[in-house]
Write a protein that holds these residues in place. Structure first.
Motif, PDB file in Angstrom:
ATOM      1  N   PRO A 194      27.903-115.151 -20.597  1.00 55.18           N
ATOM      2  CA  PRO A 194      28.592-113.978 -20.052  1.00 55.18           C
ATOM      3  C   PRO A 194      28.397-112.780 -20.968  1.00 55.18           C
ATOM      4  CG  PRO A 194      30.064-115.877 -20.340  1.00 55.18           C
ATOM      5  CD  PRO A 194      28.822-116.166 -21.100  1.00 55.18           C
ATOM      6  N   VAL A 195      28.308-111.617 -20.357  1.00 51.35           N
ATOM      7  CA  VAL A 195      28.087-110.420 -21.153  1.00 51.35           C
ATOM      8  C   VAL A 195      29.265-109.468 -20.978  1.00 51.35           C
ATOM      9  CG1 VAL A 195      26.706-109.433 -19.286  1.00 51.35           C
ATOM     10  CG2 VAL A 195      26.495-108.502 -21.606  1.00 51.35           C
ATOM     11  N   GLU A 196      29.632-108.864 -22.090  1.00 53.73           N
ATOM     12  CA  GLU A 196      30.688-107.849 -22.074  1.00 53.73           C
ATOM     13  C   GLU A 196      30.168-106.656 -21.256  1.00 53.73           C
ATOM     14  OE1 GLU A 196      34.331-106.246 -23.035  1.00 53.73           O
ATOM     15  OE2 GLU A 196      33.659-108.226 -23.739  1.00 53.73           O
ATOM     16  N   PRO A 197      30.937-106.177 -20.233  1.00 52.47           N
ATOM     17  CA  PRO A 197      30.438-105.106 -19.367  1.00 52.47           C
ATOM     18  C   PRO A 197      29.917-103.897 -20.140  1.00 52.47           C
ATOM     19  CG  PRO A 197      32.442-106.026 -18.465  1.00 52.47           C
ATOM     20  CD  PRO A 197      32.231-106.694 -19.785  1.00 52.47           C
ATOM     21  N   THR A 198      30.611-103.507 -21.198  1.00 56.78           N
ATOM     22  CA  THR A 198      30.142-102.336 -21.954  1.00 56.78           C
ATOM     23  C   THR A 198      28.764-102.599 -22.559  1.00 56.78           C
ATOM     24  OG1 THR A 198      31.415-103.181 -23.808  1.00 56.78           O
ATOM     25  CG2 THR A 198      32.410-101.393 -22.553  1.00 56.78           C
ATOM     26  N   GLU A 199      28.547-103.852 -22.988  1.00 54.96           N
ATOM     27  CA  GLU A 199      27.259-104.241 -23.551  1.00 54.96           C
ATOM     28  C   GLU A 199      26.157-104.143 -22.475  1.00 54.96           C
ATOM     29  OE1 GLU A 199      26.590-105.133 -26.684  1.00 54.96           O
ATOM     30  OE2 GLU A 199      24.516-105.773 -26.376  1.00 54.96           O
ATOM     31  N   LEU A 200      26.492-104.620 -21.294  1.00 56.77           N
ATOM     32  CA  LEU A 200      25.521-104.575 -20.184  1.00 56.77           C
ATOM     33  C   LEU A 200      25.140-103.135 -19.861  1.00 56.77           C
ATOM     34  CD1 LEU A 200      23.991-106.204 -17.926  1.00 56.77           C
ATOM     35  CD2 LEU A 200      25.934-105.699 -16.456  1.00 56.77           C
ATOM     36  N   VAL A 201      26.170-102.274 -19.778  1.00 54.39           N
ATOM     37  CA  VAL A 201      25.915-100.869 -19.455  1.00 54.39           C
ATOM     38  C   VAL A 201      25.016-100.240 -20.509  1.00 54.39           C
ATOM     39  CG1 VAL A 201      26.981 -98.581 -19.274  1.00 54.39           C
ATOM     40  CG2 VAL A 201      28.009-100.543 -18.084  1.00 54.39           C
ATOM     41  N   SER A 202      25.306-100.503 -21.782  1.00 50.82           N
ATOM     42  CA  SER A 202      24.514 -99.856 -22.831  1.00 50.82           C
ATOM     43  C   SER A 202      23.069-100.366 -22.813  1.00 50.82           C
ATOM     44  CB  SER A 202      25.172-100.025 -24.206  1.00 50.82           C
ATOM     45  OG  SER A 202      24.809-101.245 -24.783  1.00 50.82           O
TER      46      SER A 202
END
Lengths: 495, 127
Positions: free
Chosen positions: B110-118
């Protein structure tokens, strides 16, 4: 000694004249002689001094108990005594005596020549019998040795574990049936040949070499090691012990092989099960994390404070579960000895910098400052990238977790002797002295009032230790309760 | 507005991620297996493809290899996503996997949404 030099004789005769004559003739030839005038007297001498009478000259015309009785008794009790009968006529009684076991019969009217012709033959016969006796006794003892060896071999053959014994040059000297099946050994192809030629395994060869070249203290250390080696399709748990002679010198090595293929297959099954389950856990967790985050960010409409609060907690719990699943996977990988996946040259400074930047956000949320000090010109280091990252992440996130608000976490990376040293110092809640020895145990978590609200799997530090070990490094911890904790990881630099 | 194609068989993940990326001024198109993903790349010509690895029909690695072998599509950046136990560190770009498939980035779920966005912004702003 095969030839008995002088013969001990006993003359049993109630006719004193004949008795004396016999005695003189015998003494003149340099033999020892004793005399008895009755069966009773003769028995007394024989019973008192066993082995002291070799040849008995016995009159068949004794009063009372006759000579025949004595022959019968001696044939049973002292069969090694050679009996020469004496009688006046050498008639029926002589034939009877010889049938009962007497060697010969002498007429009492003997001349010296006649006496010695007969007696020398008797002495010769006695000596032959004596030699035969010694030889057969020797053969008997050799036979018993052989039988002893055969028994031992039978015991070794009945082992369900394989056994291979080599001499100090690692030439195979002995192997049992199970070892023959395991490695395809036959008497022809294996006897006296180097083990490396018969069993293709460098690992096994080095185990034998180590056992042969080990001193006793090393050998006892090695006994704790139970490496599993793969030979063909089979997984074998191996013990190799030095074999010593009576003087304590190592003269070879013995290897015991326990087939653990079935257990290994079970391990594989378990491991596949683990992967499958964790994948099935991770997929829904990642959806859950995304869904909650999107709602929390207000992307699905505005939230009330209460909704925001509840969902925030749900997100934390979800992240906790994600960490737990990842920890279980990491730990399993270390248990399987796969903590090093790929060795490559690493820029430790760059990896640490990146990790610290990632952690900085969560630290600042708690009001904790991370200070990072990286020495310039660090020596080159080769290791497993994801492993090293896991060490950094676990130790730094622990420091943040166990430091209360407004603390400081100091991270340093420096060279120390022949090691690269990574140090994480916090001024957090510290570790109680009674727990300090157990922090690297898996699932061990310190339970105090302060740690109750802090989540975790209890695997992080055992993962760190597993990875450090796999890099031939070490982890060290110092802590003062209420003052803070320092973790030091030392990783050896390649020469 | 940048066009992002998200290919993942987990419908819930797609739905939430679509909302997240749309909030960052992206147009998001969805596909739920590898084959459908490949077809949509050809039709829609997106600016970025986010590919889940474990999918029915055609897995993410294979889709990526096909994309990178096609001269017309090879310029489209690809981010691989996977829940498969790959790297200890969840947000590590694994050069080995990247090289094998020539993906532009690699994110473990699973990826932290903020990480995905960046990561998404990173790849989109590369040129």
């Amino acid at each position: 000694m095969l030839i008995k030099p002088s013969i001990n004789m006993l003359v049993v005769e109630n006719d004193i004249a004949i008795l004396q004559r016999c005695r003189e003739l015998i003494l003149n030839e340099g033999h020892k002689v004793r005399t008895a005038e009755s069966v009773g007297e003769a028995l007394n001498i024989i019973q008192k001094q066993p082995g002291d009478v070799d040849i008995m000259l016995l009159s068949l015309e004794l009063p009372g108990w006759g000579g025949m009785t004595l022959i019968n008794i001696l044939k049973k009790a002292r069969s090694e005594i050679l009996i020469v009968a004496m009688s006046t006529n050498c008639g029926e009684e002589a034939i009877e005596a010889m049938r009962a076991g007497a060697y010969d019969c002498i007429r009492k009217s003997f001349t010296a020549d006649r006496f010695w012709t007969k007696m020398n033959r008797a002495i010769e016969a006695f000596r032959l019998r004596h030699q035969l006796d010694i030889l057969s006794r020797q053969r008997q003892s050799a036979l018993s040795k052989v039988r002893h060896g055969e028994n031992l071999l039978a015991i070794l053959q009945s082992f369900t574990d394989g056994l291979v014994v080599t001499d100090w040059q690692t030439h195979i000297v002995l192997f049992n049936t199970k070892a023959a099946t395991l490695f395809g050994l036959t008497g022809k192809n294996a006897s006296e040949r180097p083990i490396s030629e018969c069993i293709a395994s460098d690992e096994l060869f080095s185990l034998f070499m180590r056992a042969i070249n080990s001193d006793s203290s090393l050998a006892s250390l090695m006994a704790d090691e139970e490496p599993v080696i793969k030979i063909g399709e089979r997984a074998l748990r191996v013990h190799v012990y030095p074999v010593k002679n009576e003087g304590g010198t190592v003269i070879g090595a013995a290897g015991l092989f326990h087939d653990v293929s079935k257990i290994s297959a079970m391990d594989k099954l378990r491991s596949d099960f683990f992967s499958m389950v964790s994948h099935e856990l991770k997929s829904p967790l990642s959806s859950l994390l995304m869904q909650i985050s999107v709602v929390l960010d207000g992307l699905a409409g505005e939230l009330t404070d209460k909704q925001n609060d509840l969902l925030g907690k749900a997100k934390e719990k979800t992240k906790g579960m994600i960490t737990l699943v990842n920890d279980i996977l990491d730990y399993r990988r270390i248990e399987e000895g796969k903590s090093i996946q790929k060795i490559e040259r690493l820029d430790l400074a760059e990896i640490l910098q990146r990790t610290v930047e990632l952690m900085r956000l969560s630290a600042e949320e708690k009001g904790i400052a991370i200070k990072c000090q990286i020495a310039e010109k660090l020596p080159s280091f080769s290791g497993d990238m994801s492993g090293i990252e896991a060490i950094f992440v676990n130790l730094i996130s622990n420091a943040i977790k166990y430091t209360l608000k407004k603390g400081t976490v100091k991270v340093t990376l420096d060279k120390s002797g022949k090691d690269v040293q990574f140090k994480v110092v916090d001024n957090g809640i510290g570790i109680p002295p009674e727990d300090i020895d157990r922090v690297f145990e898996k699932f061990h978590r310190i339970k105090t009032e302060e740690t109750r609200s802090i989540g975790g799997s209890g695997l992080g530090l055992s993962i760190v230790k597993g990875i450090a070990d796999a890099h031939n490094g070490s982890v060290h911890v110092e802590s003062k309760l209420g003052k803070g904790t320092t973790f030091i990881v030392s990783l050896p630099i390649e020469e | 507005m940048k066009k992002v194609l998200l290919v993942d068989d987990d419908v819930d993940f797609c739905e939430a991620t679509k909302i997240l990326l749309e909030s960052k001024a992206c147009e998001v198109i969805l596909a739920h297996d590898g084959k459908e993903g490949l077809e949509k790349v050809r039709v829609e010509k997106p600016d970025l493809v986010i590919l889940d690895v474990m999918m029915p029909e055609m897995n993410g690695y294979d889709v990526c290899v096909v994309l990178k072998a096609d001269p017309e599509l090879s310029k489209i950046p690809v981010i691989l996503l996977t829940a498969v136990d790959q790297a200890i560190f969840r947000t590590t770009y694994t050069p080995h996997m990247g090289l094998m498939t020539e993906a532009d980035d690699y994110i473990a779920k699973p990826v932290e949404p903020t990480e995905l966005v960046s990561r998404v912004e990173n790849v989109l702003n590369k040129d």
